[in-house]
Design a protein around this motif. Structure first.
Motif, PDB file in Angstrom:
ATOM      1  N   UNK A  47       1.653  -8.154   2.816  1.00 25.49           N
ATOM      2  CA  UNK A  47       2.459  -7.147   2.119  1.00 25.49           C
ATOM      3  C   UNK A  47       1.680  -6.588   0.936  1.00 25.49           C
ATOM      4  N   UNK A  48       1.008  -7.462   0.197  1.00 26.18           N
ATOM      5  CA  UNK A  48       0.209  -7.041  -0.944  1.00 26.18           C
ATOM      6  C   UNK A  48      -0.902  -6.076  -0.506  1.00 26.18           C
ATOM      7  N   UNK A  49      -1.547  -6.374   0.611  1.00 25.88           N
ATOM      8  CA  UNK A  49      -2.609  -5.515   1.143  1.00 25.88           C
ATOM      9  C   UNK A  49      -2.064  -4.138   1.503  1.00 25.88           C
ATOM     10  N   UNK A  50      -0.970  -4.104   2.259  1.00 27.57           N
ATOM     11  CA  UNK A  50      -0.471  -2.804   2.703  1.00 27.57           C
ATOM     12  C   UNK A  50       0.122  -1.994   1.546  1.00 27.57           C
ATOM     13  N   UNK A  51       0.702  -2.654   0.568  1.00 30.96           N
ATOM     14  CA  UNK A  51       1.191  -1.927  -0.607  1.00 30.96           C
ATOM     15  C   UNK A  51       0.027  -1.304  -1.378  1.00 30.96           C
ATOM     16  N   UNK A  52      -1.075  -2.049  -1.502  1.00 26.64           N
ATOM     17  CA  UNK A  52      -2.237  -1.486  -2.188  1.00 26.64           C
ATOM     18  C   UNK A  52      -2.784  -0.287  -1.403  1.00 26.64           C
ATOM     19  N   UNK A  53      -2.852  -0.414  -0.080  1.00 24.41           N
ATOM     20  CA  UNK A  53      -3.344   0.689   0.748  1.00 24.41           C
ATOM     21  C   UNK A  53      -2.477   1.936   0.547  1.00 24.41           C
ATOM     22  N   UNK A  54      -1.171   1.749   0.463  1.00 21.39           N
ATOM     23  CA  UNK A  54      -0.265   2.872   0.235  1.00 21.39           C
ATOM     24  C   UNK A  54      -0.513   3.515  -1.127  1.00 21.39           C
ATOM     25  N   UNK A  55      -0.628   2.686  -2.159  1.00 21.81           N
ATOM     26  CA  UNK A  55      -0.876   3.218  -3.504  1.00 21.81           C
ATOM     27  C   UNK A  55      -2.192   3.993  -3.546  1.00 21.81           C
ATOM     28  N   UNK A  56      -3.208   3.428  -2.918  1.00 21.77           N
ATOM     29  CA  UNK A  56      -4.516   4.083  -2.898  1.00 21.77           C
ATOM     30  C   UNK A  56      -4.419   5.423  -2.175  1.00 21.77           C
ATOM     31  N   UNK A  57      -3.742   5.437  -1.035  1.00 20.53           N
ATOM     32  CA  UNK A  57      -3.606   6.675  -0.268  1.00 20.53           C
ATOM     33  C   UNK A  57      -2.851   7.736  -1.075  1.00 20.53           C
ATOM     34  N   UNK A  72      -9.189  -5.741  -5.125  1.00 24.49           N
ATOM     35  CA  UNK A  72      -8.066  -5.357  -5.975  1.00 24.49           C
ATOM     36  C   UNK A  72      -6.809  -6.171  -5.757  1.00 24.49           C
ATOM     37  N   UNK A  73      -6.703  -6.828  -4.627  1.00 32.91           N
ATOM     38  CA  UNK A  73      -5.547  -7.708  -4.402  1.00 32.91           C
ATOM     39  C   UNK A  73      -5.961  -9.178  -4.563  1.00 32.91           C
ATOM     40  N   UNK A  74      -7.194  -9.372  -5.064  1.00 30.39           N
ATOM     41  CA  UNK A  74      -7.709 -10.714  -5.379  1.00 30.39           C
ATOM     42  C   UNK A  74      -7.674 -11.647  -4.166  1.00 30.39           C
TER      43      UNK A  74
END
Length: 116
Positions: A47-57, A72-74
């Motif tokens: 979930x942390x990975x996909x949320x970061x991908x969304x924010x980046x996009x 970035x998600x450590x």
């Protein structure tokens, strides 16, 4: 195009399984998309990975460099491949639009690199 029901909400995906409206995404939608992609359960790290991908996009309108996501998600440098096998699978689960110009290659079936 197909309709999916996610926690009482109908969302539309295209013929390749990508969400047609990124604003329809939430964690319930992600879980349904994940099951369609063969990921039975999404853990907190995924979930942390996909949320970061969304924010980046949303910020850059681009696919992030995979090692940048992990940093970035450590998480370990191959976190996207380890969590989802194929980075495009993570992109779909994140509810992001199909990016026809993005392709990944693998030589071992486990580690992916951007093919440019």
């Amino acid at each position: 195009m197909a309709q999916l029901e996610c926690a009482g909400k109908n969302v539309t995906i295209d013929n390749d399984g990508f969400l047609t409206n990124i604003d329809d995404w939430n964690e319930d939608v992600a879980r349904v998309l994940a099951k369609r992609e063969g990921v039975d359960e999404l853990d907190d790290h995924q979930i942390e990975i996909i949320k970061f991908m969304r924010e980046y996009y949303k910020k850059f309108q681009a696919f992030p460099i995979l090692n940048y996501v992990c940093k970035n998600v450590h998480q370990p440098k191959n976190c996207v491949s380890e969590a989802f096998v194929n980075p495009i699978k993570a992109w779909k689960i994140a509810g992001l639009p199909q990016a026809s110009h993005i392709n990944f290659e693998t030589v071992d079936g486990e580690h992916y690199v951007l093919d440019i």
